[in-house]
Design a protein around this motif. Structure first.
Motif, PDB file in Angstrom:
ATOM      1  N   PHE A 122     -25.166  91.139 -48.726  1.00  0.00           N
ATOM      2  CA  PHE A 122     -25.761  92.401 -48.261  1.00  0.00           C
ATOM      3  C   PHE A 122     -27.262  92.429 -48.480  1.00  0.00           C
ATOM      4  O   PHE A 122     -28.026  92.905 -47.653  1.00  0.00           O
ATOM      5  CB  PHE A 122     -25.103  93.588 -48.983  1.00  0.00           C
ATOM      6  CG  PHE A 122     -23.658  93.717 -48.652  1.00  0.00           C
ATOM      7  CD1 PHE A 122     -23.269  94.329 -47.471  1.00  0.00           C
ATOM      8  CD2 PHE A 122     -22.684  93.187 -49.484  1.00  0.00           C
ATOM      9  CE1 PHE A 122     -21.925  94.426 -47.120  1.00  0.00           C
ATOM     10  CE2 PHE A 122     -21.342  93.278 -49.152  1.00  0.00           C
ATOM     11  CZ  PHE A 122     -20.959  93.893 -47.974  1.00  0.00           C
ATOM     12  N   ARG A 123     -27.691  91.889 -49.657  1.00  0.00           N
ATOM     13  CA  ARG A 123     -29.101  91.973 -50.018  1.00  0.00           C
ATOM     14  C   ARG A 123     -29.707  90.575 -50.044  1.00  0.00           C
ATOM     15  O   ARG A 123     -28.986  89.586 -49.969  1.00  0.00           O
ATOM     16  CB  ARG A 123     -29.252  92.663 -51.377  1.00  0.00           C
ATOM     17  CG  ARG A 123     -28.741  94.088 -51.299  1.00  0.00           C
ATOM     18  CD  ARG A 123     -28.631  94.798 -52.610  1.00  0.00           C
ATOM     19  NE  ARG A 123     -28.053  96.117 -52.355  1.00  0.00           N
ATOM     20  CZ  ARG A 123     -26.742  96.336 -52.208  1.00  0.00           C
ATOM     21  NH1 ARG A 123     -25.884  95.350 -52.342  1.00  0.00           N
ATOM     22  NH2 ARG A 123     -26.298  97.547 -51.925  1.00  0.00           N
ATOM     23  N   GLY A 124     -31.041  90.514 -50.138  1.00  0.00           N
ATOM     24  CA  GLY A 124     -31.705  89.213 -50.163  1.00  0.00           C
ATOM     25  C   GLY A 124     -31.886  88.675 -48.754  1.00  0.00           C
ATOM     26  O   GLY A 124     -31.452  89.294 -47.774  1.00  0.00           O
ATOM     27  N   GLY A 164     -21.725  86.145 -58.491  1.00  0.00           N
ATOM     28  CA  GLY A 164     -22.275  86.456 -57.173  1.00  0.00           C
ATOM     29  C   GLY A 164     -22.407  87.916 -56.820  1.00  0.00           C
ATOM     30  O   GLY A 164     -22.151  88.296 -55.680  1.00  0.00           O
ATOM     31  N   THR A 165     -22.818  88.732 -57.790  1.00  0.00           N
ATOM     32  CA  THR A 165     -23.099  90.135 -57.436  1.00  0.00           C
ATOM     33  C   THR A 165     -24.494  90.522 -57.922  1.00  0.00           C
ATOM     34  O   THR A 165     -24.926  90.101 -58.987  1.00  0.00           O
ATOM     35  CB  THR A 165     -22.035  91.128 -57.970  1.00  0.00           C
ATOM     36  OG1 THR A 165     -22.453  92.467 -57.644  1.00  0.00           O
ATOM     37  CG2 THR A 165     -21.793  91.018 -59.460  1.00  0.00           C
ATOM     38  N   SER A 166     -25.166  91.354 -57.118  1.00  0.00           N
ATOM     39  CA  SER A 166     -26.538  91.736 -57.435  1.00  0.00           C
ATOM     40  C   SER A 166     -26.601  92.807 -58.523  1.00  0.00           C
ATOM     41  O   SER A 166     -27.680  93.126 -59.004  1.00  0.00           O
ATOM     42  CB  SER A 166     -27.231  92.271 -56.175  1.00  0.00           C
ATOM     43  OG  SER A 166     -26.525  93.396 -55.694  1.00  0.00           O
ATOM     44  N   ALA A 167     -25.472  93.401 -58.873  1.00  0.00           N
ATOM     45  CA  ALA A 167     -25.416  94.447 -59.901  1.00  0.00           C
ATOM     46  C   ALA A 167     -26.188  95.687 -59.476  1.00  0.00           C
ATOM     47  O   ALA A 167     -26.739  96.405 -60.298  1.00  0.00           O
ATOM     48  CB  ALA A 167     -25.962  93.938 -61.245  1.00  0.00           C
TER      49      ALA A 167
HETATM   50  N1  APR Z   1     -23.678  81.534 -55.483  1.00  0.00           N
HETATM   51  C1  APR Z   1     -23.910  82.471 -56.452  1.00  0.00           C
HETATM   52  N2  APR Z   1     -24.550  83.627 -56.217  1.00  0.00           N
HETATM   53  C2  APR Z   1     -24.962  83.864 -54.962  1.00  0.00           C
HETATM   54  C3  APR Z   1     -24.775  82.929 -53.898  1.00  0.00           C
HETATM   55  C4  APR Z   1     -24.096  81.717 -54.204  1.00  0.00           C
HETATM   56  N3  APR Z   1     -23.854  80.793 -53.280  1.00  0.00           N
HETATM   57  N4  APR Z   1     -25.332  83.438 -52.784  1.00  0.00           N
HETATM   58  C5  APR Z   1     -25.835  84.644 -53.114  1.00  0.00           C
HETATM   59  N5  APR Z   1     -25.614  84.899 -54.430  1.00  0.00           N
HETATM   60  C6  APR Z   1     -25.924  86.116 -55.197  1.00  0.00           C
HETATM   61  C7  APR Z   1     -27.264  86.739 -54.923  1.00  0.00           C
HETATM   62  O1  APR Z   1     -28.243  86.176 -55.814  1.00  0.00           O
HETATM   63  C8  APR Z   1     -26.992  88.213 -55.260  1.00  0.00           C
HETATM   64  O2  APR Z   1     -27.193  88.470 -56.628  1.00  0.00           O
HETATM   65  O3  APR Z   1     -24.977  87.074 -54.792  1.00  0.00           O
HETATM   66  C9  APR Z   1     -25.500  88.381 -54.936  1.00  0.00           C
HETATM   67  C10 APR Z   1     -25.200  89.158 -53.669  1.00  0.00           C
HETATM   68  O4  APR Z   1     -25.632  90.479 -53.845  1.00  0.00           O
HETATM   69  P1  APR Z   1     -25.338  91.619 -52.763  1.00  0.00           P
HETATM   70  O5  APR Z   1     -25.644  91.133 -51.391  1.00  0.00           O
HETATM   71  O6  APR Z   1     -26.003  92.848 -53.219  1.00  0.00           O
HETATM   72  O7  APR Z   1     -23.729  91.780 -52.806  1.00  0.00           O
HETATM   73  P2  APR Z   1     -22.864  92.642 -53.817  1.00  0.00           P
HETATM   74  O8  APR Z   1     -23.377  92.571 -55.182  1.00  0.00           O
HETATM   75  O9  APR Z   1     -21.445  92.243 -53.580  1.00  0.00           O
HETATM   76  O10 APR Z   1     -23.080  94.114 -53.259  1.00  0.00           O
HETATM   77  C11 APR Z   1     -22.352  95.172 -53.824  1.00  0.00           C
HETATM   78  O11 APR Z   1     -23.101  96.671 -52.139  1.00  0.00           O
HETATM   79  O12 APR Z   1     -23.623  97.151 -49.934  1.00  0.00           O
HETATM   80  C12 APR Z   1     -22.670  97.266 -50.908  1.00  0.00           C
HETATM   81  O13 APR Z   1     -20.385  97.660 -50.595  1.00  0.00           O
HETATM   82  C13 APR Z   1     -21.342  96.629 -50.547  1.00  0.00           C
HETATM   83  O14 APR Z   1     -19.714  95.591 -52.015  1.00  0.00           O
HETATM   84  C14 APR Z   1     -21.094  95.639 -51.657  1.00  0.00           C
HETATM   85  C15 APR Z   1     -21.952  96.163 -52.786  1.00  0.00           C
END
Ligand code: APR
Length: 249
Positions: A40-42, A191-194
């Motif tokens: 979603f982000r980045g 793998g979550t942005s927190a």
């Molecule tokens: N391996 C490890 N980490 C990764 C990889 C990878 N191959 N690719 C990306 N990341 C990390 C990024 O550094 C980031 O910290 O995954 C994270 C993705 O973050 P987001 O896109 O914010 O996803 P998420 O944390 O799941 O978002 C939470 O936000 O928009 C809402 O409902 C949506 O469930 C989602 C929630």
């Protein structure tokens, strides 16, 4: 905070020596990146390309269902064709070997279940499950909808059973997640942005109750403040390596 695999293994093995590990994995979009599902982000993130207020809020749905459904139908197609990657598979093996009990995921893609994991809490719903906004009947899609917007036989509009921005998370599920978080002695965050609550608060609750925290992420996030170990890199590479070391050392 440590940042090497050996320290990570040491933490897990020490807990295992003391008895059964009561661990959960919290996952986000990063774990499914290697399965070709965008984050979603980045850079390349969906919220760089789309304004979430225009596609992921209930007001947006009601204002322009056809536009929103076009966006979600693409997502359903992508997700139905996606396969789990080595990170999902490693988590299943961690579970099989008793190193973690539950998976709390923010992902809506079923890839943990496709990888054979059990006890997966999908706190943001599932995009392939749809529900009627009028009669609340649920169905599972095995292919994207042919008509947009798809309608229920009762005349109501169908929507994916996912949690949109500003909507409540399913009560029972989030209460269970909080309960798991309180009782855990180990948390793997993958793998979550927190950035999104309440999911992001779960590890803080666990930490407060004495749990060890291990993060696998491409980059540092807010959670590093409470981490005992941070493993930088792509989780589809680091998790299999971690698992191999854990099982063979
Ligand atoms: N391996 C490890 N980490 C990764 C990889 C990878 N191959 N690719 C990306 N990341 C990390 C990024 O550094 C980031 O910290 O995954 C994270 C993705 O973050 P987001 O896109 O914010 O996803 P998420 O944390 O799941 O978002 C939470 O936000 O928009 C809402 O409902 C949506 O469930 C989602 C929630």
């Amino acid at each position: 905070m440590n940042s090497d695999m050996e320290s990570c293994i040491k933490i897990v093995k020490e807990l295992k020596r003391k008895g059964t590990i009561n661990a959960y994995v919290l996952t986000g979009a990063g774990i499914s990146r290697a399965s070709n599902i965008p984050t979603f982000r980045g850079e390349d993130g969906l919220w760089e390309k789309y304004n979430f207020e225009e596609v992921a809020t209930i007001d947006a749905w009601l204002k322009n269902p056809t536009k929103i459904w076009t966006f979600y139908a693409e997502g359903i197609d992508l997700i139905l064709n996606a396969k789990p990657n080595p990170a999902h598979e490693s988590i299943t093996k961690l579970q099989d070997h008793g190193f973690c009990k539950y998976i709390i995921t923010q992902n809506i893609d079923s890839l943990h279940q496709k990888a054979g994991s059990k006890d997966v809490l999908e706190i943001h719903g599932n995009i392939t499950r749809i529900r009627c906004m009028k009669c609340n009947e649920k169905q599972i899609y095995t292919e994207p909808p042919k008509e947009i917007p798809p309608m229920c036989k009762c005349g109501g509009m169908l929507r994916p059973d996912v949690v949109l921005f500003n909507e409540q998370l399913p009560h029972e599920l989030i209460n269970k997640a909080f309960d798991i978080a309180k009782k855990a002695d180990l948390v793997f965050i993958v793998g979550t942005s927190a950035e999104v609550v309440p999911a992001a608060t779960l590890p803080y609750i666990s930490k407060k109750n004495g749990a060890k925290i291990i993060i696998f992420n491409k980059e540092k996030t807010e959670h590093v403040q409470i981490a005992d170990c941070f493993i930088a890199g792509k989780c589809e590479e680091s998790l299999p390596k971690f698992l191999n070391m854990l099982l063979n050392q």
